[in-house]
Design a protein around this motif. Structure first.
Motif, PDB file in Angstrom:
ATOM      1  N   CYS A 164      -1.699 -12.167  -7.582  1.00 16.27           N
ATOM      2  CA  CYS A 164      -2.375 -12.628  -8.814  1.00 16.27           C
ATOM      3  C   CYS A 164      -1.712 -13.635  -9.724  1.00 16.27           C
ATOM      4  N   MET A 165      -0.386 -13.296 -10.127  1.00 15.98           N
ATOM      5  CA  MET A 165       0.362 -14.047 -11.038  1.00 15.98           C
ATOM      6  C   MET A 165       1.586 -14.442 -10.541  1.00 15.98           C
ATOM      7  N   PRO A 166       2.325 -15.526 -11.041  1.00 16.53           N
ATOM      8  CA  PRO A 166       3.681 -15.837 -10.777  1.00 16.53           C
ATOM      9  C   PRO A 166       4.657 -14.724 -11.525  1.00 16.53           C
ATOM     10  N   ALA A 167       5.835 -14.360 -11.019  1.00 15.94           N
ATOM     11  CA  ALA A 167       6.751 -13.471 -11.570  1.00 15.94           C
ATOM     12  C   ALA A 167       7.071 -13.821 -13.227  1.00 15.94           C
ATOM     13  N   GLY A 168       7.113 -15.034 -13.467  1.00 13.56           N
ATOM     14  CA  GLY A 168       7.416 -15.523 -14.725  1.00 13.56           C
ATOM     15  C   GLY A 168       6.301 -15.535 -15.717  1.00 13.56           C
ATOM     16  N   GLY A 169       5.001 -15.309 -15.129  1.00  9.77           N
ATOM     17  CA  GLY A 169       3.866 -15.461 -16.043  1.00  9.77           C
ATOM     18  C   GLY A 169       3.212 -16.567 -15.936  1.00  9.77           C
ATOM     19  N   ILE A 170       2.369 -16.827 -16.882  1.00 11.34           N
ATOM     20  CA  ILE A 170       1.765 -17.880 -17.077  1.00 11.34           C
ATOM     21  C   ILE A 170       1.570 -18.682 -18.351  1.00 11.34           C
ATOM     22  N   GLU A 171       0.969 -19.829 -18.394  1.00 11.73           N
ATOM     23  CA  GLU A 171       0.881 -20.572 -19.580  1.00 11.73           C
ATOM     24  C   GLU A 171      -0.746 -20.326 -19.889  1.00 11.73           C
ATOM     25  N   PRO A 172      -0.765 -19.445 -20.941  1.00 11.47           N
ATOM     26  CA  PRO A 172      -2.505 -18.836 -21.113  1.00 11.47           C
ATOM     27  C   PRO A 172      -3.267 -20.066 -21.649  1.00 11.47           C
ATOM     28  N   PHE A 173      -4.476 -19.750 -21.634  1.00 13.33           N
ATOM     29  CA  PHE A 173      -5.142 -20.720 -21.957  1.00 13.33           C
ATOM     30  C   PHE A 173      -5.031 -20.858 -23.692  1.00 13.33           C
ATOM     31  N   PRO A 174      -5.206 -21.720 -24.093  1.00 18.80           N
ATOM     32  CA  PRO A 174      -5.166 -22.039 -25.534  1.00 18.80           C
ATOM     33  C   PRO A 174      -6.213 -21.157 -26.400  1.00 18.80           C
ATOM     34  N   HIS A 175      -6.050 -20.640 -27.319  1.00 15.55           N
ATOM     35  CA  HIS A 175      -6.803 -19.690 -27.930  1.00 15.55           C
ATOM     36  C   HIS A 175      -8.408 -20.384 -28.174  1.00 15.55           C
ATOM     37  N   ALA A 176      -8.108 -21.698 -28.796  1.00 13.59           N
ATOM     38  CA  ALA A 176      -9.430 -22.265 -29.069  1.00 13.59           C
ATOM     39  C   ALA A 176     -10.458 -22.350 -27.878  1.00 13.59           C
ATOM     40  N   ASP A 177      -9.809 -22.520 -26.637  1.00 11.77           N
ATOM     41  CA  ASP A 177     -10.333 -22.707 -25.390  1.00 11.77           C
ATOM     42  C   ASP A 177     -11.171 -21.506 -24.803  1.00 11.77           C
ATOM     43  N   VAL A 178     -10.704 -20.399 -25.353  1.00 13.54           N
ATOM     44  CA  VAL A 178     -11.460 -19.066 -24.855  1.00 13.54           C
ATOM     45  C   VAL A 178     -12.779 -18.716 -25.399  1.00 13.54           C
ATOM     46  N   LEU A 179     -13.774 -18.474 -24.796  1.00 17.89           N
ATOM     47  CA  LEU A 179     -15.123 -18.290 -25.426  1.00 17.89           C
ATOM     48  C   LEU A 179     -14.956 -17.020 -26.570  1.00 17.89           C
ATOM     49  N   THR A 180     -15.681 -17.157 -27.547  1.00 17.34           N
ATOM     50  CA  THR A 180     -15.619 -16.318 -28.732  1.00 17.34           C
ATOM     51  C   THR A 180     -16.471 -15.076 -27.888  1.00 17.34           C
ATOM     52  N   PHE A 181     -16.521 -14.013 -28.784  1.00 16.52           N
ATOM     53  CA  PHE A 181     -17.113 -12.935 -28.295  1.00 16.52           C
ATOM     54  C   PHE A 181     -18.967 -13.338 -28.540  1.00 16.52           C
ATOM     55  N   GLU A 182     -18.989 -13.910 -29.519  1.00 25.33           N
ATOM     56  CA  GLU A 182     -20.318 -14.425 -30.022  1.00 25.33           C
ATOM     57  C   GLU A 182     -20.780 -15.281 -28.953  1.00 25.33           C
ATOM     58  N   GLU A 183     -19.987 -16.109 -28.402  1.00 24.18           N
ATOM     59  CA  GLU A 183     -20.518 -17.189 -27.229  1.00 24.18           C
ATOM     60  C   GLU A 183     -20.659 -16.309 -26.084  1.00 24.18           C
ATOM     61  N   ILE A 184     -20.070 -15.209 -25.719  1.00 28.50           N
ATOM     62  CA  ILE A 184     -19.984 -14.727 -24.573  1.00 28.50           C
ATOM     63  C   ILE A 184     -21.278 -13.904 -24.687  1.00 28.50           C
ATOM     64  N   VAL A 185     -21.817 -13.404 -25.624  1.00 32.68           N
ATOM     65  CA  VAL A 185     -22.939 -12.585 -25.884  1.00 32.68           C
ATOM     66  C   VAL A 185     -24.158 -13.535 -25.950  1.00 32.68           C
ATOM     67  N   ARG A 186     -24.050 -14.728 -26.381  1.00 36.14           N
ATOM     68  CA  ARG A 186     -25.160 -15.564 -26.195  1.00 36.14           C
ATOM     69  C   ARG A 186     -25.354 -15.848 -24.788  1.00 36.14           C
TER      70      ARG A 186
END
Length: 323
Positions: free
Chosen positions: A27-49
């Protein structure tokens, strides 16, 4: 909701984060990942919508995934919000279990009805090698806690040559005295998994048939996915096989995926889909959102095409797509 191939789409897998507390080799490289920028992740409000719009189109079953869904703060609060959406009948979660230790009853009260535990071996040393950092004992506690809480439990294992060959029978035996399903999921050539060697499902089936006794087809419904189930005599639980490569089940696929960064994925191996986040953040009205989702889902690819040369092949890792 019916797509252009006549399939009923009633199941959405929602990735709420690409982050994970483990680094599983497929699933992942041993060194981890560069995570999505916080602003790019859907908010809970958006997920619910989005979930509400999908429910209005006929989606009944929701699975929360990641990354590791419990790695996102407030995961169980989001579960409560989804539980209250009219039309949603089942909420399940795919998790490695570590961050759910001691919180299973809280999850049940939040609306969790089923739990899929990712667990590839019962050998503590092999578990650490596969996950690159995990401890096995909390995962086993979570399985017992979930059963005690009345939550349906499935154990998901990915057979990989040279990693967990020796422990597949022991995993299957988890279903002997417990009412759980142990499922063997064929490794797919996505992301880090493309560099590993799968153990063919027919080989796993033959091994279990030899070691546990004759496997008899189990016709009972075990959920909303594509697994085929069998069980040896005397087993309380069942053994499942999800074989997307060797036994393609695209014609009966009933799911779509929503990635953590807001992309509606129509098929695991295709880039085809829609940027839902852009619609949401450009002020789309509810009716227009439903129409856009329906139009996109109608174009769900007929087949995954893993063994073919397709023009829009997915290149992202599983943690980015939603495991």
């Amino acid at each position: 909701m019916i797509d252009a191939c006549g399939r009923t789409i009633d199941y959405v897998r929602i990735s709420i984060t690409d982050r994970c507390n483990l680094r599983c080799v497929y699933c992942m490289p041993a060194g981890g990942i560069e995570p999505f920028p916080h602003a790019d992740v859907l908010t809970f409000e958006e997920i619910v919508r989005v979930t509400r719009a999908l429910a209005q189109l006929g989606v009944r079953y929701v699975r929360l995934t990641g990354g590791e869904p419990m790695a996102r703060k407030g995961c169980l609060e989001l579960m409560r919000l989804i539980r209250d959406i009219e039309g949603i009948e089942e909420i399940s979660m795919t998790t490695n279990g570590l961050l759910l230790d001691g919180r299973v009853e809280e999850a049940r009260k939040a609306g969790l009805t089923a739990l899929n535990i990712s667990l590839d071996t019962l050998d503590p040393e092999a578990y650490r090698r596969i996950t690159r950092r995990g401890e096995l004992s909390p995962v086993l506690r979570v399985i017992d806690e979930a059963l005690a809480s009345g939550i349906r439990v499935k154990v998901n294992a990915v057979p990989v040559r040279g990693l967990n060959d020796a422990g597949l029978v022991d995993l299957a035996r988890l279903a002997k005295d417990r009412p759980i399903d142990v499922r063997f999921i064929e490794l797919m050539p996505v992301g880090c998994g493309a560099d590993l060697v799968p153990i063919p499902p027919d080989e796993v089936y033959a091994l279990l048939n030899c070691e546990l006794g004759a496997l008899r087809d189990d016709p009972e419904r075990h959920g909303f996915g594509p697994a085929r189930y069998a069980k040896p005599a005397g087993f309380r639980g069942s053994i499942g096989f999800i074989s997307a490569m060797s036994h393609e089940f695209c014609e009966s696929c009933n799911r779509v995926r929503l990635t953590a960064d807001g992309y509606l994925k129509l098929c695991l191996n295709h880039k085809a889909g829609m940027d839902v986040r852009a619609l949401l953040r450009n002020g789309v009205e509810d009716e227009a959102l439903r129409s856009a989702l329906q139009e996109a889902i109608e174009k769900k690819p007929r087949r995954h095409g893993f063994l073919e040369d397709i023009s829009d092949r997915e290149v992202r890792r599983m943690n980015e797509i939603g495991g």
